[in-house]
Write an enzyme that holds these catalytic residues in place. Structure first.
Site, PDB file in Angstrom:
ATOM      1  N   ASP A  45      64.342  59.547  52.110  1.00 43.90           N
ATOM      2  CA  ASP A  45      64.017  60.599  51.133  1.00 43.90           C
ATOM      3  C   ASP A  45      62.796  61.396  51.604  1.00 43.90           C
ATOM      4  O   ASP A  45      62.381  62.354  50.952  1.00 43.90           O
ATOM      5  CB  ASP A  45      63.842  60.037  49.720  1.00 43.90           C
ATOM      6  CG  ASP A  45      62.713  59.034  49.602  1.00 43.90           C
ATOM      7  OD1 ASP A  45      62.110  58.687  50.641  1.00 43.90           O
ATOM      8  OD2 ASP A  45      62.429  58.590  48.467  1.00 43.90           O
ATOM      9  N   ASP A  84      68.424  56.233  51.697  1.00 47.81           N
ATOM     10  CA  ASP A  84      67.424  55.931  50.670  1.00 47.81           C
ATOM     11  C   ASP A  84      67.950  56.245  49.285  1.00 47.81           C
ATOM     12  O   ASP A  84      68.583  57.291  49.067  1.00 47.81           O
ATOM     13  CB  ASP A  84      66.178  56.817  50.893  1.00 47.81           C
ATOM     14  CG  ASP A  84      65.082  56.091  51.627  1.00 47.81           C
ATOM     15  OD1 ASP A  84      65.150  54.857  51.783  1.00 47.81           O
ATOM     16  OD2 ASP A  84      64.123  56.781  52.054  1.00 47.81           O
ATOM     17  N   LYS A 114      68.526  51.835  50.784  1.00 44.79           N
ATOM     18  CA  LYS A 114      67.140  51.325  50.820  1.00 44.79           C
ATOM     19  C   LYS A 114      66.476  51.635  49.484  1.00 44.79           C
ATOM     20  O   LYS A 114      66.584  52.762  48.981  1.00 44.79           O
ATOM     21  CB  LYS A 114      66.357  51.953  51.973  1.00 44.79           C
ATOM     22  CG  LYS A 114      64.888  51.469  52.009  1.00 44.79           C
ATOM     23  CD  LYS A 114      64.224  51.695  53.349  1.00 44.79           C
ATOM     24  CE  LYS A 114      63.798  53.120  53.601  1.00 44.79           C
ATOM     25  NZ  LYS A 114      62.835  53.664  52.619  1.00 44.79           N
ATOM     26  N   GLU A 116      62.771  51.164  47.272  1.00 45.15           N
ATOM     27  CA  GLU A 116      61.340  50.853  47.358  1.00 45.15           C
ATOM     28  C   GLU A 116      60.968  49.803  46.305  1.00 45.15           C
ATOM     29  O   GLU A 116      61.551  49.776  45.219  1.00 45.15           O
ATOM     30  CB  GLU A 116      60.513  52.129  47.142  1.00 45.15           C
ATOM     31  CG  GLU A 116      60.691  53.135  48.253  1.00 45.15           C
ATOM     32  CD  GLU A 116      59.765  54.331  48.121  1.00 45.15           C
ATOM     33  OE1 GLU A 116      58.890  54.341  47.224  1.00 45.15           O
ATOM     34  OE2 GLU A 116      59.915  55.263  48.924  1.00 45.15           O
ATOM     35  N   GLU A 183      55.607  49.523  55.238  1.00 50.46           N
ATOM     36  CA  GLU A 183      54.954  50.806  55.522  1.00 50.46           C
ATOM     37  C   GLU A 183      53.449  50.705  55.269  1.00 50.46           C
ATOM     38  O   GLU A 183      53.021  50.314  54.180  1.00 50.46           O
ATOM     39  CB  GLU A 183      55.568  51.920  54.651  1.00 50.46           C
ATOM     40  CG  GLU A 183      54.921  53.283  54.916  1.00 50.46           C
ATOM     41  CD  GLU A 183      55.746  54.465  54.449  1.00 50.46           C
ATOM     42  OE1 GLU A 183      56.891  54.292  54.000  1.00 50.46           O
ATOM     43  OE2 GLU A 183      55.210  55.590  54.539  1.00 50.46           O
TER      44      GLU A 183
END
Ligand code: KIV
Length: 276
Positions: A45, A84, A114, A116, A183
């Site tokens: 994204d 994402d 994916k 978060e 990250e």
């Protein structure tokens, strides 16, 4: 050639093979990344920033992710494709997550999605995995929480913060994710977790001891000369090359030297061959 699968990626950790992941957002770039040997291509994204020119990822929609997923999928022969899940497409409930992950598989041709977040996203991850949709986790700096973090800042510094990252990484693994992106966390913490976890860890700003690395394609290619965070290595400086090539084209159009004879058709419709 057959495409890599989630079990193939999982096996790479056991085989001690480092995993190269890169983002792509369109067919042409995906084709080149695939030919270059990338194992995993991510429609991140981050497209909100590098493609749409926004200052964060928060306005990207599910339909946009699916559209770019389809474009990228057509360019891949070997690499695995993850897409994402954008902001607010999975946070409401595991049911919402599963419904939208299914759309990215059906409309975006994702082989995995994916999400978060660690502990807080575990129920959503589990719902997708139990329905047969492979999931990549993402912990540490999760850009969809940029307002909560107060900016794009390193996470996991200090004992308590490091413990939160440990709990997040474990929660992602226990929920069934087949790999996890770290990250912007300290390298020592990423190294420790890479040893502890059985799933591959893919780092971005997380040091060299992760099982793999991911970079945004525009960053590794140097397509924006203004953007150079510490964790990015530019493997080319294409911003200058693109500007120079386009400048040469503009100059030739203005001078009337492009198109030349070899770019021109004769009356039979064939390419003019300059008399050959
Ligand atoms: O959106 C993205 O490109 C990402 C990578 C940087 C991991 O999440």
């Amino acid at each position: 050639m057959t495409r890599l699968t989630a079990p193939d990626i999982l096996r790479m950790k056991a085989a001690n093979q480092r995993i190269a992941m890169v983002t792509a957002y369109d067919f042409s770039m995906a084709r080149l990344m695939d030919r270059a040997g990338a194992d995993m291509v991510l429609v991140g994204d981050s497209l909100g920033m590098v493609i749409q020119g926004e200052s964060d990822t928060l306005r990207v929609t599910l339909d946009e992710m699916a559209y770019h997923g389809r474009c990228v999928a057509r360019g891949l022969e070997r690499a695995h494709l993850t897409i994402d899940m954008p902001f607010m497409s999975y946070q409401l409930s595991p049911t919402q997550a599963l419904e939208n992950a299914g759309k990215l598989v059906q409309n975006g041709r994702a082989q995995a999605v994916k999400l978060e977040g660690g502990v807080r996203s575990a129920p959503a991850i589990r719902a997708c995995v139990e329905a047969g949709i492979p999931v990549v986790g993402h912990v540490g700096l999760t850009p969809q929480s940029v307002h909560a973090f107060g900016g794009f800042k390193v996470q996991g510094r200090g004992d308590e913060a490091a413990d939160r990252i440990r709990a997040d990484a474990l929660a992602v693994q226990e929920a069934g994710a087949f790999c996890v992106v770290f990250e912007m966390i300290p390298a020592a913490l990423a190294a420790e977790l890479t040893k502890t976890l059985s799933i591959p860890t893919i780092g971005i700003g997380a040091g060299v001891d992760c099982d793999g690395q991911v970079l945004v394609c525009n960053d590794l290619l140097g397509l924006d000369e203004r953007f150079k965070p510490r964790f990015v290595k530019r493997f080319a400086e294409l911003a200058g090359a693109v500007e120079a090539a386009t400048g040469a084209y503009v100059a030739e159009v203005r001078a009337g030297t492009f198109p030349a004879a070899e770019h021109t058709f004769d009356t039979s419709g064939k390419l003019y061959s300059g008399g050959k």
